[in-house]
Design a protein around this motif. Structure first.
Motif, mmCIF file in Angstrom:
data_model
loop_
_atom_site.group_PDB
_atom_site.id
_atom_site.type_symbol
_atom_site.label_atom_id
_atom_site.label_comp_id
_atom_site.label_asym_id
_atom_site.label_seq_id
_atom_site.Cartn_x
_atom_site.Cartn_y
_atom_site.Cartn_z
ATOM 1 N N VAL A 207 11.690 118.930 80.572
ATOM 2 C CA VAL A 207 13.247 118.403 80.189
ATOM 3 C C VAL A 207 13.981 119.241 79.498
ATOM 4 O O VAL A 207 15.273 119.323 79.774
ATOM 5 N N TYR A 208 13.302 119.541 78.416
ATOM 6 C CA TYR A 208 14.239 120.481 77.336
ATOM 7 C C TYR A 208 14.664 121.779 77.882
ATOM 8 O O TYR A 208 15.865 122.113 77.724
ATOM 9 N N PHE A 209 13.750 122.289 78.527
ATOM 10 C CA PHE A 209 13.916 123.734 79.324
ATOM 11 C C PHE A 209 14.992 123.784 80.107
ATOM 12 O O PHE A 209 16.154 124.425 80.179
ATOM 13 N N LEU A 210 15.026 122.826 80.989
ATOM 14 C CA LEU A 210 15.979 122.305 82.211
ATOM 15 C C LEU A 210 17.531 122.024 81.627
ATOM 16 O O LEU A 210 18.541 122.423 81.929
ATOM 17 N N ARG A 211 17.402 121.444 80.479
ATOM 18 C CA ARG A 211 18.783 121.111 79.621
ATOM 19 C C ARG A 211 19.210 122.156 79.017
ATOM 20 O O ARG A 211 20.485 122.544 78.888
ATOM 21 N N LYS A 212 18.241 123.152 78.338
ATOM 22 C CA LYS A 212 18.782 124.252 77.759
ATOM 23 C C LYS A 212 19.096 125.493 78.792
ATOM 24 O O LYS A 212 20.145 126.409 78.487
ATOM 25 N N VAL A 213 18.041 125.942 79.570
ATOM 26 C CA VAL A 213 18.771 126.927 80.647
ATOM 27 C C VAL A 213 19.006 126.167 81.885
ATOM 28 O O VAL A 213 18.384 126.195 82.796
#
Length: 255
Positions: A207-213
């Motif tokens: 989730v964090y990766f897809l929000r950040k990248v």
């Protein structure tokens, strides 16, 4: 105590996304680094430069690290960035080096004079303004970049989006780089490719990766992709991780 699906998703959804500091992922996700050592190479070039520019610097995390490892700091240190939260972070991080950070999007003309720099850097830019880089480089100047290859994290984005029709592009990126470097009037000195393993150990990290990248799955939100996230959580629980792969290109060119 094991965290539930909802707890993990909430953690990934609440973490701030400013800058390009990925330390939050420690113990939750890993990505292999390409063998050439971009920060080391950038530090070597910076130690010999008198005016450097980092294009699309993010929060200037990598640029500042390379400057800190350089034998000497260029007399002029400049960068570009577009996102307001990153602008503030980059300006603060580059202040000890006397750095200037211009507000410019990746597709904008670079707001600098012709032949203003003898070194231009770019790590993971979204789109490379080759003609603008050539314009701001002085004769004999160097561009050093680590570029994201087409098809990076295909396994991850196709998990959410389904099969995509861009797979045929994966093997053509090297030729496109060569073509665009030449079209900008630059001389290619080095071009290398690496495929590196990316591993997620919990769904919160996804989730964090897809929000950040955010270009990995355009328009990603937890609400929109909750069923896929639940499937991802079950897969990670069963297998221990979700594995994807990134592609990186090291490009060095001179004017």
């Amino acid at each position: 105590m094991n965290r539930t699906f909802e707890q993990l998703v909430a953690e990934g959804a609440s973490e701030p996304t400013e800058g390009w500091d990925f330390s939050w992922f420690e113990g939750r996700a890993t990505e292999e680094r390409p063998p050439w050592g971009y920060v080391r190479l950038a530090a070597e070039r910076l130690g010999e430069a008198h005016a450097s520019l980092d294009v699309q610097t993010g929060g200037a995390e990598v640029y500042a690290e390379a400057l800190g490892n350089a034998a000497s700091v260029p007399a002029r240190v400049a960068a570009t960035e577009e996102w307001p939260p990153n602008l503030a972070i980059a300006r603060e991080r580059l202040a000890p080096f006397g750095g200037e950070v211009a507000n410019a999007a990746g597709t904008d003309p670079l707001p600098f004079d012709d032949e203003a720099f003898d070194l231009v850097l770019a790590r993971h830019p979204y789109g490379v303004p080759w003609e603008e880089i050539a314009r701001v480089l002085e004769p004999g100047g160097t561009f050093l970049g680590q570029l994201i290859g087409w098809g990076t994290n295909r396994k991850l984005y196709e998990f959410f989006l389904g099969p995509q029709d861009d797979a045929h592009e994966d093997h053509g990126h090297e030729a496109v780089i060569r073509q665009r470097v030449a079209a900008a009037g630059l001389q290619l000195a080095r071009l290398e490719e690496a495929v590196t393993k990316v591993e997620f150990f919990d769904v919160g990290a996804v989730v964090y990766f897809l929000r950040k990248v955010l270009w990995t799955v355009p328009g990603f939100t937890v609400e929109k992709y909750r069923p896929e996230l639940a499937r991802m959580h079950a897969l990670i629980e069963a297998n221990g991780s979700f594995v994807s792969y990134s592609r990186r290109f090291l490009v060095e060119a001179t004017r």
